[in-house]
Structures are given as C-alpha cells and as structure tokens.
Design an enzyme around this catalytic site. Sequence first.
Site, PDB file in Angstrom:
ATOM      1  CB  CYS A   7     -34.154-106.639 -38.506  1.00 12.71           C
ATOM      2  SG  CYS A   7     -32.463-106.198 -38.047  1.00 12.71           S
ATOM      3  CG  HIS A  10     -33.995-104.020 -34.512  1.00 11.79           C
ATOM      4  ND1 HIS A  10     -34.035-105.265 -35.107  1.00 11.79           N
ATOM      5  CD2 HIS A  10     -35.293-103.616 -34.399  1.00 11.79           C
ATOM      6  CE1 HIS A  10     -35.303-105.597 -35.338  1.00 11.79           C
ATOM      7  NE2 HIS A  10     -36.077-104.617 -34.924  1.00 11.79           N
TER       8      HIS A  10
END
Length: 1050
Positions: free
Chosen positions: A97, A348
């Site tokens: 990510c 994340h």
Amino acid sequence: MAPRIQLEKAAWRWVETVKPEEIKQEHIELAYRVNLPACKRGACRNCKGNPNCLVGIGEQAWLGEIDENAFHNIDDPNSERRDKNTFVGLTNLGATCYVNTFLQVWFHNLELRRTLYQCDNSRAQEHNVASDYEPQSICEHLQYLFALLQNSNRKYIDPSGLVKALGLDTGQQQDAQEFSKLFLSLLEDTLSKQKNPNLQNVIQRQFCGQFSYVTVCNQCGRSSALPSRYYELELNIQGHKNLTECVTEFLKEEKLDGENRYFCESCQSKQSATRRIKLHSLPPTLNLQLMRFVFDRQTGHKKKLNTFISFPEQLDMGPFLEGKQEHKCVYELSAVLIHRGISAYSGHYIAHVKYAGTGDWYKFNDEEIEKMEGKKLQLGIEEDIAETVKSQTRKPKCSKGYHCSRNAYMLVYKVQEEESSDPSRTNVEVPAFLQRLVDQDNYKFEEWCSEMADMRKQSVDKGKAKHEEVKELYELLPAKDGEPYEFIPLDWLKKWLEDSTATKEIDNSFFLCSHGKLHPDRVGDSKRVSLQAAELLYKRYGGGPRLDNSSLCGECVGQRCRVLRLKNQLNEDYKEVSNLVKRMISGEGFWVGKASLRSWRQLALEQLEEDEHETKHSNGQTNGRGPHTNNSKDFGTDLSEGNEDEMKTFNEDIVCSHGSLSILETERKLVSFEVWTKLRAYFPKSPEFTQNQEACQQCLTLEQEEKDNEAVSKMMALDQKNQLLNLFHEKNRPTLTKWPQGTDVLYIVPLYFVDEWKKFIRRPTKSSPVSNVGNALLLCAHGGFMFSYESLINGDAQHIALLWPNEWDVISRLFIVDQAISIHCFKQTTSSGSTTEYTTQPDLCWECRESFLFQQQKDLREYTQATIYIRKVTEDKMMMKEAAPEMNASSSEAEEEKEEQPKVDGEKDPDFSQCQNGAKRLKLSDSSAASSTSVTSVTNVTKLGGIRRSTRHRKLRGEKALIVSANQTLKELKIQIMHAFSVAPFDQNLSINGINLTDDSATLGSLGVIPESIVCLKADEPIADYAAMDDVYQVRMPEEGFKGTGLLGH
C-alpha cells in the site's frame, strides 16, 4: 408428525407380542414404516423418521418464482469496470500500500506524467499487439502504468510488474519515506540518460530546491556557506503543533560549542559558532516529510509519533526565503499521505490527492477510490484510529483553511498558479504507442467481461432447466397406497434440490444390509417415492442398486425382533440367574468364568446394542457371537489374562492361550444346566466347557517347568550373592582417588552389568540371569580403552564399577568375559622421591578418545530444539533460593518432580550405584550398549573427585524452560523471553555463569549457551511507552530496509 425416536419405537412395538418365527409381511412393512401418513406442507420442517414425508427437503426454493442470481456464483463483471469520471485504483499485493500511495501522487503530478510519456521507448513502439507487452526499465514500467491509470477500462490495475522490477518483498511493509527518496533518486538517474535534454532534469525541475548551511564564527565573524540541493524538507514534529513551527525549527540557528566547536579557517582553530539553514529557492512541487517515524535510542527500534499537526490548505513560504523573492512563494495543498495505525511496523497507507483538472479531492485506498464531497479535503476516519488509552490525546480545533492530523506523514504542496481557461494546462495526452498498449489491455478486459457474462448466462440457463425439472418431478414423487414404489436416499434428494449444477448419480450402496437389501435402520435416511418418479430420476442421473418393495429384509427384521425381545427379557433373566447360581447343582454342570458371571448382564446389553445398530458390514464378532470354535486361533494369548475390564467375549476369561480350559480353578465357577441355557441364549457362540472338561495339559506342563526354573534361579542368585556379597551391598569398595593398599591392580566392568546383575539377585524369579560381562561397551572399535586414569578421576568413573582381584576371579568363573579390563598402579622410589604411574590394560586409544571429546564439544555447540532455563532474579542476586516446583508445571514435569523426591535412609536410588565416598555413578544406557565405539555422553559433570550432579534439572519457581537452537541470536532469545516474562528486550540483563550476555547479534552457541544451561534474567524498571512495546513485539528480525532491491541498484 411425532419425533424420530417415537416413530422408531412405534415401528417396533409389535415385537412385544410376536416371536421371530411368527413374523409376517405386515410386520415387515411396519418395521420399514411403509404405511405412515405423509406430511402436509407447512405442518413440519421434515420428518426424518418418516420415509413418506417429502416436506422441507429443499423443494420450497424451486416451487415459487426464482431470482436469476440464485443460479450462479459469478460476480457481475461490470463491477470490475471503471466508473465514469473517476480514477483507477491499484491492487495491494500484500503489503504494498505504501507503493500504491506514491504512485497515485506521482501520477497526479501532470508535469512528471507528461515528461514520462515523452521518454524514448522503442520496445513499446515496435511491440506486436498479438503478444503481451512486458516493460523492462523503470521508465517503461512507469509509462505503461500511468497510461493504464489514465485510460484503462478496469476499476483497478495490477502494479506487480513494477514491484517485481524493483525487487520489493510484497509481504513486508517498508518505510514509505525512504521508498519515496530512493525511487525518485533512481528515476532521476534513469532519466538523466535520456537523449532529450528536456527530460534529463525533470526531477530537479519539479522537486529540487536550493538551500545552504551557513556557519558564522563567534570570534572573527567569518561566514561560510555550504550550498546543497534538497528534494524534500524533513521536518521534526516532536513538540510542535503546526506546520509553521516545524519549518521555523528546521531553519533556526544552532549553536556549535564545547566538543562540537567549528574549525574556523580565519582563526585557524576551533571556535564557538552558529549554524543555520538558509532557503534560497523552492521547487514547483514542495514535498514536506513529517518525521513521524523516529529511532528510539532506548528501545533500539523505530517508533511512530502520533502527534497532532495542523497544516494550511494555502502555504506562504515567502517569510522563510532568503533574499529577493523573484518567484512565487504561495503554495496550495495538493496531496496528504496518511499512515493508519499507532506502530511504525504495521498499519496501512492511503493518499488524499487533489485533482488539478477540477479541484476535487479523492481518497486513494489501493483498489478503492472515493471522491470527497464539496471539493474539500476530509481526513475523516483516518483520524479516528484507536490508540492505547494511556496515549490518547484530544484532537485540537482547526481554523478555517487548516487541517489537523496525527497520521499524516507527508504533505505535497504545489505552487499556486493563475487561473487559466487553457485546457491543455491540465490535459495530458497519452502517446499513440502507449494508447495502443492500453487498447490491447482494454480489449482483453472486454473479452474477459464477455466470457464471464457467457458463463453467467449458461449457469442461468441450466438453473432454469433445473427449475422446470424439479417442478415437474416433485409433483410425481409421492408414492400412492397400493402402487409400486422405491426408496431414494434423503441426502441425494436434498443435494438434487440444492444444487444448480450437475448432480451425482444415486448411490444406495451405503443403505444395504449384510443380505444385500435395505437395512431397517436406514429407512429413516431415505424417502419412499413413486415408481414413475424413480424411473425418471434413474434415467437422468443413473446409479443404484435400486431398492423397491422386494428390498425389505425379513432376515434383519427377524434378527431385530430377537434382539429387542431379549433386551426386554434381560432384567428378568438376570434376577433369575442370580438366584439359580446360589443353589446346589444337581446333574451335569458347566464352567463359567467368575468375571464373566459378574458382568454378563453388561456384556449382553452391549452385544444387543451392537446387534441393534449393526451396519451392512457387521459380522458380530464380539461377546460370544462371532464364529468362535475351541481352537487357539479364536482365543489368543490375550484371553488368558482374565482381565474383567478388557473382556469382550463372554467366558473368555477361562480360556487359556491354547484355546482350552484355564488351569486357574479359582477364576471359574460351576453353574447348572438351567443357568447355562439362559446365558447361551444371549451368547450363542461363547466357548462351552462341561464339568468333566479337563484343564489344558500344555498349561499344566508349562506351570511345572516355570516352578522348576524359578527354583534354579533362586539357587543361582543365592550362590552368586554369597560369592560377591560386598559387591552386592556396596561395602569395602575400591576407589581411584585413594588407591587401596595391598594391591597394584583393580579390574573394571561396566556399571550397567553390575546394575543388571543386582536386579537379578533381588528378584531372581522376575528378572533374567546375567550371562555376559559386556566389557566391549568400554572399548573403541580398535579394542582400546576409552578412558584414562585422569578422566576416571574427573567424572568418567560414573560409567564403570571397580572390582578387587578376588572378585574378578569369581566373575571370570561365573560369567562370560569378552575382554578383561584392568588398571595398574606402579610405584617407583628414586633419589628425587617416589612417583606413582597408572596404566590401563588394554591401553588407552588416544585417537578415539580425542574424537569422542571433540564430538561431545561439537554437540554442545551445534544443537537444535534444546531446552534451556531462564531464571528471573531480583536486585543483584544472580541465583535464587531453591523453592518448590511450580504449581502450574505440566503433567510430565510434575511426574519428574515426583520421581526426584529425596530418598529415605537406607533406600537405594535405582539409577545410581553408591560408592564409599558417597559418589553417584550413572548407569550406561541401553542405547550406548548398541555401539562399541561410543559411550553415553554426560555433560553435567564437575571436576571434584568425579562427583556428578543429576542431569535432570530441578525447575524452580520463577524459572521457565525455553526451546532454542545454537544458531539462534541473542536478540531472538530476548524476544522469546519477552513473551514468557513480559519483559521488553531493552529491559533485559542476561548472564550465564556470571558472564553478561550483551552482543545481540551473536549466536547462543558462540556465547556458550548449551543445552540445560541456566540463563539469569535481571529486569530493569519497565518504560511506560506502550507504542514502543508494540513495535518491539512486531520486530523479530533485524531491519534490512531496501537492501537487495532495485532501489539500491541490485
């Protein structure tokens, strides 16, 4: 309808009045429940015990109108299609990510995208669209990826080509800020090799600014400047609340004094000075790195600063620039990169990016793209990530035009430009050669969508056909009274009604009894259907064997009738047998085992239960019902034990290993013919012995032989004990530490031989006599002795027993001696004094001795999955007082502790031989007896007089066992200790034998940690930094960053 158990009872209620030989067809049909009434829809869910109930088996899903989506499990391919007026996402390949966020930010840098499209790419221009295009260089990958992001029909695309080219580990999350620096550096180097000069410095034009480090001498006032370029400003956020404070601190003056003084070229000496950074120019795209991820010196790991920082949508950098401001200094916020999570090692990454064409804000979260409402940046949930209670802080209020974040780690500002109606400013055209590749990928995507749509249509068509089939056949399923019928498995019918795909053939084989017909117990798992419906089902799906009205098994029904009648009669027969066995026997009697007589009711009940639930493969080979005959094959050696707990066959407890009547009269009882007749009704195949049956002659012969052998063994043991009385009682034993007077030779035998001999002397009828001394245990393959006098003095004596010469003479007569082993003492008197020399016969084999010692040390340094003990100590005490074993020890540990309780006075420890001086010597193990070249390795031996501590570790309270390997690092051991004791690695002080263990990168083998070692743990006061603790839990191996990847030229 009644529950299944009630239906089963009702089906067999007639057995109370009908004997097996009186059974008729009507009784068989009652047992198979042929005439039970069918249930009406809505009256029940499904009566499993009723073969005529066809309600609730899955038909309800087919009898009404059905949604087409029920016929397939294929998602609509259009859900993978890009929505109109939105952007394309990027697939997260595991932990990539952080890559996706930067790719989206760089894609929205129009100047960078426009420049990349101009790069020379002969491979793409000459590519044949008949094959897949595979980019090679970083520029080629970025070109193709940006073209797909711009004009792909897909909702998201796969960046694995670029990730693979960079050599990134898709399963490991890396430092996003470091990735940004390294990738831009790599891209800059790649573009510098382009032929077009406008492309060579695009990274500098877009991201590069100028500043200088200015140092002023406090003594002479001389100023020196060191110019430098920057691609982003790294701003410390600790202790600050807003972006202005961070930039101000970045540019503030720093004092150089003390050991940090500056060497002034004018003064030609070290002088106190001041140093600061001066900004001279700003790039069009200003990257501001907020240093959220910092190195914690106390923990030795990175940690995240979850500090709120406010930043403006419009940033004026004019006040921070030096000299005249010839170029624009007002910037607009164009991207915010977010890290969700409180730890530096997990979480994340997402990006909020402003689209230059419309001014709208979008959130890029891997595959998902979300447009923000009202053209405003909305950080929303990114600031609601939960933190530990102790570190949670309240979000400060933000003024208009400002945003506040504790998760933003990079801010991208673009220089403010005048509004222009020229669309080319925000419009970037994809070159024809790249568009051709995009069109090729879009064509493949459309083909895939078409294939998925066709598959959906085929599944729907099959489902509709099945729908019509079920509606037609379900109406035909019920069997009418008096008409032919067949039985179909209920599970198959359910599967047929549940599946919209192909149904397997009908399989009735599991429903058959041992006679090849429908088993009565299986009728509850089947359904009775009309012959017409069965014909259609078998025609379409096949299978078998088919079960019609001729498949009702009369034999099984008769057998069940007998079993149920006996079960009802059992209690009455038990009372009667109990009374009859107390009476005097008149006439012929029968032998019955006492254990069988005590448990015959339970055995009968178990047998009847088995008979009642027998399957098609049951052959009733238990409890006297198997094909038993009075021979040795039927009654093996296990039956002679007469074990009531394990007995399965009635009367087996009086059957010997030869299949005849047991010679143990105390274990059997004589019963009358009347009692035996009643018992035989329950156990028709049990062994039968009449009153006149003789006991087994073979057993009688063996019994007499055993008595004779025991007498011989007792005489032998008594004779050997009298001849070697001192050896048996461990009295007057010679020792090597103080050589006995009156002899210059002692003989050696394995301690294992002595221990086995003592076992025989103590229990001659239970132990086998010893015949061989087995001195080969102590010799190597060359016939040499494995121990020297010095090694025997220092601990190896635990393997041997010393004998006087007269004892050796006795042993030589009584036992087979493969090789005599002796140790000799030679005393010489000279003018300089007396000397004593010790030799062994056979001589010591130095080669094998050295090899043995080398292997012993090697084993201590190259172990795997060995146990060590961590002992937690307090203050400066490096050893704890002995305490009772831990109460939560495992069962095996508890057993060991139980075995290790101190012996009472006079009691012998069976694992040790007691010497005069109190020394204990370990027996040679059986495993060592298997090889003449190896001797049992004992590691826990002291150097004092050969006294050996027990190798079994006594676990103390506050001590825990860990499984480790020699090649494991000290850092990895600290992680294990952290989980066992809840002490962070940076709070651990470890030591072994008083030596501190400090090198985290060293292996346990190199640090001298061997199996069964005790490592002392002293814990410092813990640090109340929960986020740091969380980081340590997640870091198991040393960080390698981007080592070995394409970002560093590998």
